[in-house]
Design a protein around this motif. Structure first.
Motif, PDB file in Angstrom:
ATOM      1  N   LEU A 217      46.863  33.684  33.888  1.00 49.11           N
ATOM      2  CA  LEU A 217      45.626  34.261  34.843  1.00 49.11           C
ATOM      3  C   LEU A 217      45.203  33.319  35.826  1.00 49.11           C
ATOM      4  O   LEU A 217      45.078  33.664  37.040  1.00 49.11           O
ATOM      5  CB  LEU A 217      44.521  34.522  33.697  1.00 49.11           C
ATOM      6  N   ALA A 218      45.102  31.726  35.622  1.00 52.45           N
ATOM      7  CA  ALA A 218      44.738  31.007  36.531  1.00 52.45           C
ATOM      8  C   ALA A 218      45.518  30.863  37.728  1.00 52.45           C
ATOM      9  O   ALA A 218      45.377  30.868  38.820  1.00 52.45           O
ATOM     10  CB  ALA A 218      44.495  29.624  35.838  1.00 52.45           C
ATOM     11  N   THR A 219      46.995  31.009  37.324  1.00 55.24           N
ATOM     12  CA  THR A 219      48.107  30.708  38.410  1.00 55.24           C
ATOM     13  C   THR A 219      48.104  31.913  39.093  1.00 55.24           C
ATOM     14  O   THR A 219      48.164  32.177  40.280  1.00 55.24           O
ATOM     15  CB  THR A 219      49.342  30.708  37.633  1.00 55.24           C
ATOM     16  N   LEU A 220      47.870  33.256  38.559  1.00 61.26           N
ATOM     17  CA  LEU A 220      47.918  34.660  39.224  1.00 61.26           C
ATOM     18  C   LEU A 220      46.848  34.722  40.238  1.00 61.26           C
ATOM     19  O   LEU A 220      46.705  35.687  40.913  1.00 61.26           O
ATOM     20  CB  LEU A 220      48.125  35.695  38.337  1.00 61.26           C
ATOM     21  N   THR A 221      45.686  33.856  40.004  1.00 60.28           N
ATOM     22  CA  THR A 221      44.275  34.064  40.572  1.00 60.28           C
ATOM     23  C   THR A 221      44.458  34.146  42.127  1.00 60.28           C
ATOM     24  O   THR A 221      44.080  35.055  43.112  1.00 60.28           O
ATOM     25  CB  THR A 221      43.347  33.137  40.447  1.00 60.28           C
ATOM     26  N   LYS A 222      45.761  33.401  42.550  1.00 59.70           N
ATOM     27  CA  LYS A 222      45.945  33.210  44.030  1.00 59.70           C
ATOM     28  C   LYS A 222      46.458  34.485  44.707  1.00 59.70           C
ATOM     29  O   LYS A 222      46.627  34.724  45.843  1.00 59.70           O
ATOM     30  CB  LYS A 222      46.798  32.192  44.251  1.00 59.70           C
ATOM     31  N   VAL A 223      47.154  35.164  43.731  1.00 58.07           N
ATOM     32  CA  VAL A 223      47.617  36.642  44.174  1.00 58.07           C
ATOM     33  C   VAL A 223      46.594  37.627  44.344  1.00 58.07           C
ATOM     34  O   VAL A 223      46.428  38.414  45.391  1.00 58.07           O
ATOM     35  CB  VAL A 223      48.629  37.226  43.185  1.00 58.07           C
ATOM     36  N   THR A 224      45.570  37.490  43.528  1.00 60.57           N
ATOM     37  CA  THR A 224      44.458  38.586  43.722  1.00 60.57           C
ATOM     38  C   THR A 224      43.469  38.361  44.680  1.00 60.57           C
ATOM     39  O   THR A 224      42.844  39.254  45.111  1.00 60.57           O
ATOM     40  CB  THR A 224      43.656  38.574  42.187  1.00 60.57           C
ATOM     41  N   ARG A 225      43.637  37.202  45.521  1.00 55.30           N
ATOM     42  CA  ARG A 225      42.795  37.136  46.701  1.00 55.30           C
ATOM     43  C   ARG A 225      43.242  37.808  47.541  1.00 55.30           C
ATOM     44  O   ARG A 225      42.356  38.111  48.635  1.00 55.30           O
ATOM     45  CB  ARG A 225      42.766  35.650  47.002  1.00 55.30           C
ATOM     46  N   SER A 226      44.289  38.196  47.429  1.00 57.87           N
ATOM     47  CA  SER A 226      44.720  39.301  48.666  1.00 57.87           C
ATOM     48  C   SER A 226      44.406  40.510  48.554  1.00 57.87           C
ATOM     49  O   SER A 226      44.539  41.393  49.711  1.00 57.87           O
ATOM     50  CB  SER A 226      46.512  39.302  48.677  1.00 57.87           C
ATOM     51  N   GLN A 227      43.836  41.021  47.376  1.00 61.12           N
ATOM     52  CA  GLN A 227      43.397  42.430  46.922  1.00 61.12           C
ATOM     53  C   GLN A 227      42.116  42.335  47.261  1.00 61.12           C
ATOM     54  O   GLN A 227      41.108  41.862  46.438  1.00 61.12           O
ATOM     55  CB  GLN A 227      43.831  42.663  45.836  1.00 61.12           C
ATOM     56  N   PRO A 228      41.577  43.162  48.547  1.00 63.04           N
ATOM     57  CA  PRO A 228      40.189  43.143  48.917  1.00 63.04           C
ATOM     58  C   PRO A 228      39.133  43.880  47.787  1.00 63.04           C
ATOM     59  O   PRO A 228      38.172  43.370  47.984  1.00 63.04           O
ATOM     60  CB  PRO A 228      40.072  43.868  50.018  1.00 63.04           C
ATOM     61  N   PHE A 229      39.745  44.584  46.883  1.00 67.49           N
ATOM     62  CA  PHE A 229      38.653  45.365  45.909  1.00 67.49           C
ATOM     63  C   PHE A 229      38.980  44.604  44.714  1.00 67.49           C
ATOM     64  O   PHE A 229      38.493  45.306  43.695  1.00 67.49           O
ATOM     65  CB  PHE A 229      38.759  46.812  46.014  1.00 67.49           C
ATOM     66  N   PHE A 230      39.497  43.641  44.599  1.00 69.71           N
ATOM     67  CA  PHE A 230      39.652  42.951  42.989  1.00 69.71           C
ATOM     68  C   PHE A 230      38.458  42.336  42.667  1.00 69.71           C
ATOM     69  O   PHE A 230      37.630  41.625  43.279  1.00 69.71           O
ATOM     70  CB  PHE A 230      40.804  41.959  43.079  1.00 69.71           C
TER      71      PHE A 230
END
Length: 384
Positions: A217-230
């Protein structure tokens, strides 16, 4: 699928991009295979190699660099079994090991979304529905034995034995399935993290497993920053299954990150909507949200509009992360080898003027939502 290839000889590929080039696609709600999410973590070491043999791991590698069948088998046993008190997979089933959901069905039909047959019968659905996919519960140790026996039988090219499934496992094992000689496939799929970010019942007793999920989950956080509504991760699920398994075409209503641990899957994706082309099961049917078209052998005589569907495909392998936007149709296939993956659904921010709902952001989802509303209204007024 020769017949599908004949319809779509030049099916577009889902783009494969490093994260630095994937941000725009994610913001626009387009699927993308992200190739380097785990590239900046430590490479495999002697500790992770020992974990592959079932030993305790001392590194903090995320799922794609750490999980193997042997490692998970060691990790997901009860303390008693891990200490050597249980000497066989069969005896571990009667112990206190956590149990996982496993779906099984004949080769070529495994595994469609389902529910227990007695539940379907009791529900008295207005549409014909008698699920063929069977659900049973097994320890991870017992399930791993099933997979290993399958691999052994395939590698030896042994013929199917009477009373065995295609994996060479007696049909009385696992969930004590009824005797048969039809080839069967098995697919473990279970929640490993609930919507609140807490370990599920099956994994709560295994802190090391929970730490692996947290590291991912910690590693995937950098992906979620691209989703504006996450807003946050929702539930997470583990999927481990045999070569030949297919999860038929369907859609989910939330964004999804699909992380491959081992093996490769083929994903067939399609833009939201297209209900007329995919012949979605109607509201009130247990398989609503799924297509009636069998992509493996599409019947264009019966489902003629399917020939106009817009499809894409991708191959996702170890370390790949597929960003799958909500409402996109998807079918996952395992034509190459046995596989393991986890997927994490996303929760969006509360709706506000700054955070419009998905139907307001995407006209394709808006059309689907309107169709759903009209269909439910008609059913409510006139019946099925």
């Amino acid at each position: 699928h020769p017949s599908l290839a004949a319809l779509y000889p030049n099916m577009p590929a889902v783009e494969r991009r490093p994260l630095s080039e994937a941000h725009g696609l994610i913001r626009r709600g387009e699927p993308v295979v992200i190739t380097d999410v785990f590239a900046d973590v430590l490479p495999e070491t002697s500790e992770s190699s020992s974990a592959q043999q079932g030993g305790a791991a001392t590194t903090n590698h995320p799922v794609p660099q750490k999980w193997t069948l042997g490692y998970l088998r060691h990790l997901l046993r009860s303390r008693r079994a891990a200490d050597g008190a249980v000497g066989s997979a069969q005896s571990s089933r009667s112990g206190s090991d956590p149990l996982f959901n496993v779906a099984t069905d004949v080769a070529g039909a495994c595994c469609r979304y389902y529910e227990p047959r007695h539940v379907a019968i009791k529900a008295d659905y207005p549409y014909p529905f008698r699920p063929s996919t069977h659900l049973y519960r097994d320890t991870f140790d017992g399930f791993a034995s099933t997979l290993q026996a399958a691999y052994t039988r395939r590698s030896r090219g042994a013929p199917l034995a009477e009373g065995d499934d295609d994996d060479g496992v007696p049909t009385a094992s696992g969930a004590a399935l009824a005797d048969h000689t039809v080839p069967m496939l098995h697919y473990l799929h279970d929640i490993i993290m609930n919507p609140n970010g807490e370990a599920s019942e099956a994994t709560a007793a295994n802190p090391a497993f929970a730490e692996d999920v947290k590291a991912t989950l910690a590693t995937l956080t950098k992906v979620t920053r691209s989703q504006p509504f996450f807003a946050a991760f929702g539930p997470a699920k583990i999927w481990i299954g045999q070569r030949g398994i297919t999860m038929p075409l369907h859609y989910d209503t939330t964004d999804n990150l699909y992380v491959m641990a081992w093996g490769r899957k083929r994903a067939i994706l399609a833009e939201p909507g297209q209900l007329d082309r995919f012949y979605r099961y109607p509201n009130g049917h247990p398989l609503v949200g799924s297509s009636q078209v069998n992509l493996s052998v599409p019947d264009v005589t019966r489902y003629s509009r399917f020939a106009r569907a817009k499809l894409r495909e991708a191959i996702v392998g170890p370390g790949d992360v597929l960003y799958l936007p909500g409402w996109w149709w998807h079918q996952f296939e395992q034509p190459f080898e046995d596989t393991c993956a986890i997927n994490l659904w996303a929760r969006e921010m509360p709706t506000s003027a700054a955070v419009p709902q998905a139907p307001e952001r995407d006209i394709r989802v808006r059309e689907l939502s309107l169709y759903d509303h009209l269909e439910r209204t008609v059913v409510k007024s006139f019946g099925h």
